[in-house]
Write a protein that holds these residues in place. Structure first.
Motif, PDB file in Angstrom:
ATOM      1  N   PHE A  60       0.613  -1.570  10.464  1.00  0.00           N
ATOM      2  CA  PHE A  60       1.155  -1.933   9.052  1.00  0.00           C
ATOM      3  C   PHE A  60       0.517  -3.271   8.749  1.00  0.00           C
ATOM      4  CE2 PHE A  60       4.147   1.417  10.086  1.00  0.00           C
ATOM      5  CZ  PHE A  60       4.069   1.980   8.845  1.00  0.00           C
ATOM      6  N   PHE A  61      -0.259  -3.305   7.597  1.00  0.00           N
ATOM      7  CA  PHE A  61      -0.618  -4.747   7.135  1.00  0.00           C
ATOM      8  C   PHE A  61       0.335  -5.199   6.041  1.00  0.00           C
ATOM      9  CE2 PHE A  61      -5.161  -5.284   8.627  1.00  0.00           C
ATOM     10  CZ  PHE A  61      -5.176  -4.148   9.341  1.00  0.00           C
ATOM     11  N   THR A  62       0.594  -6.678   6.170  1.00  0.00           N
ATOM     12  CA  THR A  62       1.657  -7.135   5.602  1.00  0.00           C
ATOM     13  C   THR A  62       1.070  -8.496   5.121  1.00  0.00           C
ATOM     14  OG1 THR A  62       3.888  -7.229   4.708  1.00  0.00           O
ATOM     15  CG2 THR A  62       3.475  -8.167   6.812  1.00  0.00           C
ATOM     16  N   LYS A  89      -5.069  -7.928   2.330  1.00  0.00           N
ATOM     17  CA  LYS A  89      -4.636  -6.773   2.992  1.00  0.00           C
ATOM     18  C   LYS A  89      -5.609  -5.565   2.557  1.00  0.00           C
ATOM     19  CE  LYS A  89      -0.674  -7.186   0.921  1.00  0.00           C
ATOM     20  NZ  LYS A  89      -0.911  -8.651   0.471  1.00  0.00           N
ATOM     21  N   THR A  90      -5.746  -5.452   1.396  1.00  0.00           N
ATOM     22  CA  THR A  90      -6.714  -4.242   0.891  1.00  0.00           C
ATOM     23  C   THR A  90      -8.215  -4.424   1.375  1.00  0.00           C
ATOM     24  OG1 THR A  90      -5.403  -3.983  -1.113  1.00  0.00           O
ATOM     25  CG2 THR A  90      -7.338  -2.880  -1.330  1.00  0.00           C
ATOM     26  N   ILE A 100      -8.429  -3.633   5.493  1.00  0.00           N
ATOM     27  CA  ILE A 100      -8.235  -2.203   5.321  1.00  0.00           C
ATOM     28  C   ILE A 100      -9.359  -1.309   5.262  1.00  0.00           C
ATOM     29  CG2 ILE A 100      -7.041   0.045   4.731  1.00  0.00           C
ATOM     30  CD1 ILE A 100      -4.385  -1.733   4.917  1.00  0.00           C
ATOM     31  N   ASP A 154      -2.348   1.192   0.483  1.00  0.00           N
ATOM     32  CA  ASP A 154      -3.763   1.384   0.949  1.00  0.00           C
ATOM     33  C   ASP A 154      -3.787   2.139   2.400  1.00  0.00           C
ATOM     34  OD1 ASP A 154      -4.654  -0.585  -0.842  1.00  0.00           O
ATOM     35  OD2 ASP A 154      -3.738  -2.029   0.190  1.00  0.00           O
ATOM     36  N   TYR A 204      -1.749   1.285   7.319  1.00  0.00           N
ATOM     37  CA  TYR A 204      -1.062   1.098   5.927  1.00  0.00           C
ATOM     38  C   TYR A 204      -0.902  -0.189   5.289  1.00  0.00           C
ATOM     39  CZ  TYR A 204       0.006   5.965   7.324  1.00  0.00           C
ATOM     40  OH  TYR A 204      -0.074   7.328   7.734  1.00  0.00           O
ATOM     41  N   ARG A 205      -0.667  -0.476   4.234  1.00  0.00           N
ATOM     42  CA  ARG A 205      -0.120  -1.743   3.650  1.00  0.00           C
ATOM     43  C   ARG A 205       1.167  -1.569   3.342  1.00  0.00           C
ATOM     44  NH1 ARG A 205      -0.644  -3.651  -2.389  1.00  0.00           N
ATOM     45  NH2 ARG A 205       1.363  -4.858  -1.864  1.00  0.00           N
ATOM     46  N   THR A 206       2.054  -2.402   3.722  1.00  0.00           N
ATOM     47  CA  THR A 206       3.528  -2.317   2.840  1.00  0.00           C
ATOM     48  C   THR A 206       3.376  -3.141   1.865  1.00  0.00           C
ATOM     49  OG1 THR A 206       4.021  -4.537   3.959  1.00  0.00           O
ATOM     50  CG2 THR A 206       4.278  -2.668   5.322  1.00  0.00           C
TER      51      THR A 206
END
Ligand SMILES: Nc1nc2c(ncn2[C@@H]2O[C@H](COP(=O)(O)OP(=O)(O)OP(=O)(O)O)[C@@H](O)[C@H]2O)c(=O)[nH]1
Ligand SMILES: [Mg+2]
Length: 169
Positions: free
Chosen positions: A7-9, A16-17, A20, A42, A57-59
């Motif tokens: 996860f990316f936060t 973040k976008t 990814i 994302d 994934y992005r949170t």
């Protein structure tokens, strides 16, 4: 074939976008609506040499009233926290996210990328390291430009290494 979720936060606009998109081996799933602000999620994939797949994934960020880190991160093996170095109080941002994801981090791993260091040289990575002193284990922290694939790749590798040295090739 093993599959893992990462996860990316991080704060709005931290990259973040972009991160990814830079690193994904598949074309990124983009927003269903026209405005990029409307992106709900994302998603990207990294295919590792051993056949493992990393799902990225992005949170949603703290701007969301339904921000629920514990539910969002089920099944995840690690968290990448991106901090925007141009923000008013990036240490406060870092604390916010470390706190919000405290349980997840305690059970998995984290790596921290400081973005926009080309736009703001301070605080330095050394300053972040001082802030992180006292955390066990102390998260790795790097300067990262999310537009640069190799930068994002090094951050993901640091995360994988801290999870399981044998995952990293
Ligand atoms: N110069 C510079 N621009 C950056 C850097 N990181 C991100 N950006 C730019 O900042 C803008 C926002 O990046 P995004 O990837 O959309 O940020 P985000 O974290 O997805 O933002 P939200 O989805 O709104 O939370 C993009 O135009 C990026 O190119 C950086 O390190 N340096
Ligand atoms: Mg985004």
């Amino acid at each position: 074939m093993s599959q893992y979720n990462i996860f990316f936060t991080g704060p709005v606009g931290a990259g973040k976008t972009t991160a990814i998109n830079s690193i994904s081996d598949i074309p990124p799933i983009t927003n269903p609506r026209k405005s990029s602000k409307a992106v709900a999620m994302d998603y990207g994939v990294i295919n590792l040499a051993g056949g493992e797949k990393l799902h990225l994934y992005r949170t949603p960020g703290q701007e969301r009233s339904d921000f629920m880190p514990d539910i969002l991160t089920i099944g995840g093996i690690g968290l990448i926290l991106l901090i925007d170095n141009t923000r008013l109080d990036p240490f406060q941002d870092m604390k916010f996210f470390l706190n919000a994801f405290e349980k997840f981090i305690a059970n998995t791993s984290i790596a921290i990328g400081i973005t926009r260091m080309d736009q703001s040289k301070k605080p330095t990575i050394g300053d972040y390291n001082i802030q992180l002193n006292g955390l066990h284990p102390k998260p790795p922290v790097f300067a990262v430009d999310p537009r640069v694939k190799n930068d994002v790749s090094l951050l993901v590798q640091a995360l994988l290494y801290s999870i399981d040295p044998s995952l990293d090739e």
